[in-house]
Design a protein around this motif. Structure first.
Motif, PDB file in Angstrom:
ATOM      1  N   MET A   1      -7.416  21.350 -11.858  1.00 23.01           N
ATOM      2  CA  MET A   1      -7.593  20.001 -12.346  1.00 23.01           C
ATOM      3  C   MET A   1      -8.533  20.058 -13.540  1.00 23.01           C
ATOM      4  N   LEU A   2      -8.227  19.341 -14.595  1.00 23.34           N
ATOM      5  CA  LEU A   2      -9.044  19.344 -15.800  1.00 23.34           C
ATOM      6  C   LEU A   2      -9.326  17.915 -16.216  1.00 23.34           C
ATOM      7  N   PHE A   3     -10.602  17.603 -16.412  1.00 24.87           N
ATOM      8  CA  PHE A   3     -11.006  16.312 -16.946  1.00 24.87           C
ATOM      9  C   PHE A   3     -11.587  16.541 -18.325  1.00 24.87           C
ATOM     10  N   ARG A   4     -11.593  15.519 -19.154  1.00 17.03           N
ATOM     11  CA  ARG A   4     -12.098  15.664 -20.510  1.00 17.03           C
ATOM     12  C   ARG A   4     -13.625  15.726 -20.559  1.00 17.03           C
ATOM     13  N   SER A   5     -14.312  15.006 -19.693  1.00 18.53           N
ATOM     14  CA  SER A   5     -15.769  15.059 -19.712  1.00 18.53           C
ATOM     15  C   SER A   5     -16.235  16.091 -18.697  1.00 18.53           C
ATOM     16  N   GLY A   7     -19.583  15.965 -16.587  1.00 21.76           N
ATOM     17  CA  GLY A   7     -20.890  15.489 -16.190  1.00 21.76           C
ATOM     18  C   GLY A   7     -21.319  16.050 -14.856  1.00 21.76           C
ATOM     19  N   LYS A   8     -22.560  15.736 -14.491  1.00 19.91           N
ATOM     20  CA  LYS A   8     -23.131  16.228 -13.238  1.00 19.91           C
ATOM     21  C   LYS A   8     -22.371  15.719 -12.028  1.00 19.91           C
ATOM     22  N   ASP A   9     -21.879  14.492 -12.073  1.00 13.06           N
ATOM     23  CA  ASP A   9     -21.118  13.955 -10.941  1.00 13.06           C
ATOM     24  C   ASP A   9     -19.794  14.683 -10.773  1.00 13.06           C
ATOM     25  N   GLN A  10     -19.113  14.907 -11.873  1.00 15.08           N
ATOM     26  CA  GLN A  10     -17.787  15.513 -11.830  1.00 15.08           C
ATOM     27  C   GLN A  10     -17.841  16.986 -11.463  1.00 15.08           C
ATOM     28  N   ILE A  11     -18.761  17.714 -12.028  1.00 17.77           N
ATOM     29  CA  ILE A  11     -18.793  19.158 -11.837  1.00 17.77           C
ATOM     30  C   ILE A  11     -19.662  19.551 -10.646  1.00 17.77           C
ATOM     31  N   TYR A  36     -25.112   0.799  -8.569  1.00 15.42           N
ATOM     32  CA  TYR A  36     -23.772   0.745  -7.987  1.00 15.42           C
ATOM     33  C   TYR A  36     -22.740   1.261  -8.989  1.00 15.42           C
ATOM     34  N   ASN A  37     -22.927   0.958 -10.271  1.00 12.89           N
ATOM     35  CA  ASN A  37     -21.981   1.432 -11.287  1.00 12.89           C
ATOM     36  C   ASN A  37     -21.934   2.957 -11.313  1.00 12.89           C
ATOM     37  N   GLN A  38     -23.092   3.605 -11.222  1.00 13.52           N
ATOM     38  CA  GLN A  38     -23.146   5.067 -11.190  1.00 13.52           C
ATOM     39  C   GLN A  38     -22.463   5.584  -9.928  1.00 13.52           C
ATOM     40  N   LEU A  39     -22.819   4.998  -8.813  1.00 15.68           N
ATOM     41  CA  LEU A  39     -22.293   5.449  -7.526  1.00 15.68           C
ATOM     42  C   LEU A  39     -20.770   5.307  -7.463  1.00 15.68           C
ATOM     43  N   ASP A  40     -20.253   4.150  -7.849  1.00 13.04           N
ATOM     44  CA  ASP A  40     -18.830   3.867  -7.730  1.00 13.04           C
ATOM     45  C   ASP A  40     -18.016   4.449  -8.890  1.00 13.04           C
ATOM     46  N   GLY A  41     -18.505   4.273 -10.109  1.00 17.92           N
ATOM     47  CA  GLY A  41     -17.732   4.658 -11.290  1.00 17.92           C
ATOM     48  C   GLY A  41     -17.877   6.104 -11.701  1.00 17.92           C
ATOM     49  N   GLN A  42     -18.839   6.810 -11.139  1.00 10.45           N
ATOM     50  CA  GLN A  42     -19.017   8.223 -11.470  1.00 10.45           C
ATOM     51  C   GLN A  42     -18.902   9.090 -10.210  1.00 10.45           C
ATOM     52  N   THR A  43     -19.909   8.996  -9.329  1.00 14.89           N
ATOM     53  CA  THR A  43     -19.933   9.877  -8.160  1.00 14.89           C
ATOM     54  C   THR A  43     -18.684   9.700  -7.308  1.00 14.89           C
ATOM     55  N   TRP A  44     -18.415   8.467  -6.853  1.00 18.24           N
ATOM     56  CA  TRP A  44     -17.258   8.219  -5.996  1.00 18.24           C
ATOM     57  C   TRP A  44     -15.953   8.523  -6.716  1.00 18.24           C
ATOM     58  N   LYS A  48     -13.530  11.210  -5.043  1.00 16.93           N
ATOM     59  CA  LYS A  48     -12.244  10.710  -4.541  1.00 16.93           C
ATOM     60  C   LYS A  48     -11.066  11.400  -5.231  1.00 16.93           C
ATOM     61  N   ARG A  49     -11.156  11.579  -6.546  1.00 15.20           N
ATOM     62  CA  ARG A  49     -10.062  12.256  -7.264  1.00 15.20           C
ATOM     63  C   ARG A  49      -9.829  13.656  -6.703  1.00 15.20           C
ATOM     64  N   ARG A  50     -10.894  14.379  -6.501  1.00 14.92           N
ATOM     65  CA  ARG A  50     -10.759  15.742  -5.986  1.00 14.92           C
ATOM     66  C   ARG A  50     -10.324  15.739  -4.521  1.00 14.92           C
ATOM     67  N   ALA A  51     -10.775  14.771  -3.746  1.00 16.38           N
ATOM     68  CA  ALA A  51     -10.338  14.654  -2.346  1.00 16.38           C
ATOM     69  C   ALA A  51      -8.838  14.352  -2.280  1.00 16.38           C
TER      70      ALA A  51
END
Length: 194
Positions: A1-5, A7-11, A36-44, A48-51
């Motif tokens: 899986m490859l994302f364009r960014s 960040g710490k949440d993604q990697i 909440y924006n960080q939690l939902d829009g980045q971490t989650w 979720k995408r990887r899950a």
């Protein structure tokens, strides 16, 4: 899986969280942010995408995915995400069973009030503790941990049971080089943001 960014949440967080619950028995991985924006829009989003990809690979139901919570029936492990802007919301987390591994991950740690951090310290039984954040103002819990770490620092090797400190800057993230140069020109090299 490859994302364009990258960040710490993604990697860091998404891959580590899913590794813990898919490969370790009774692992409780608790992630939080005051935003909440960080939690939902980045971490989650990234977890979720990887899950979802793991479910495609190993079959529907390998992981049970509900908003901000993922469980793995094969290992009995789980990920719990929640917003932590008040200390009273953070108490009460413990390992799934006595002696089982549990991670507490304070994301965007620079934004957490000291009372919130102390409330997490009262969640007894954690085996892993991660403070992670992008740069912030030069004060507070996260700043103090960064400027005077009482731990082993990179590049020294990690040791079990000993705090480990590593600062990642633009040199380890080559995709940030141009942004860094632009920011230095705008703010100056001695600005706390830099």
């Amino acid at each position: 899986m490859l994302f364009r960014s990258s960040g710490k949440d993604q990697i860091v967080l998404a891959i580590w969280a899913l590794y813990c619950i898919c490969c370790k028995r009774d692992f409780h991985w608790i992630g939080t942010s005051s935003s909440y924006n960080q939690l939902d829009g980045q971490t989650w989003l990234h977890i979720k995408r990887r899950a979802d990809e793991l479910n495609k690979m190993y079959g529907r139901g390998f992981l049970t995915i509900k908003k901000h919570k993922i469980t793995c029936a094969h290992t009995g492990s789980m990920i719990t995400l929640f917003r932590s802007d008040e200390d009273m919301k953070t108490e009460g987390f413990h390992p799934i069973r006595p002696g089982a591994p549990m991670a507490i991950v304070l994301n965007e740690c620079k934004s957490l009030e000291p009372a919130v951090v102390m409330a997490f310290r009262r969640c007894h039984g954690y085996t892993h503790w991660l403070n992670i954040s992008s740069p912030g103002e030069p004060f507070g819990y996260f700043y103090e941990k960064c400027v005077s770490p009482r731990s082993v620092s990179y590049p020294a090797p990690m040791a079990p049971g000993v705090e480990y400190f590593r600062r990642v800057d633009y040199k380890q993230c080559p995709h940030l080089k141009h942004e860094y140069e632009y920011d230095v020109a705008e703010f100056g090299e001695d600005d706390p943001y830099i």
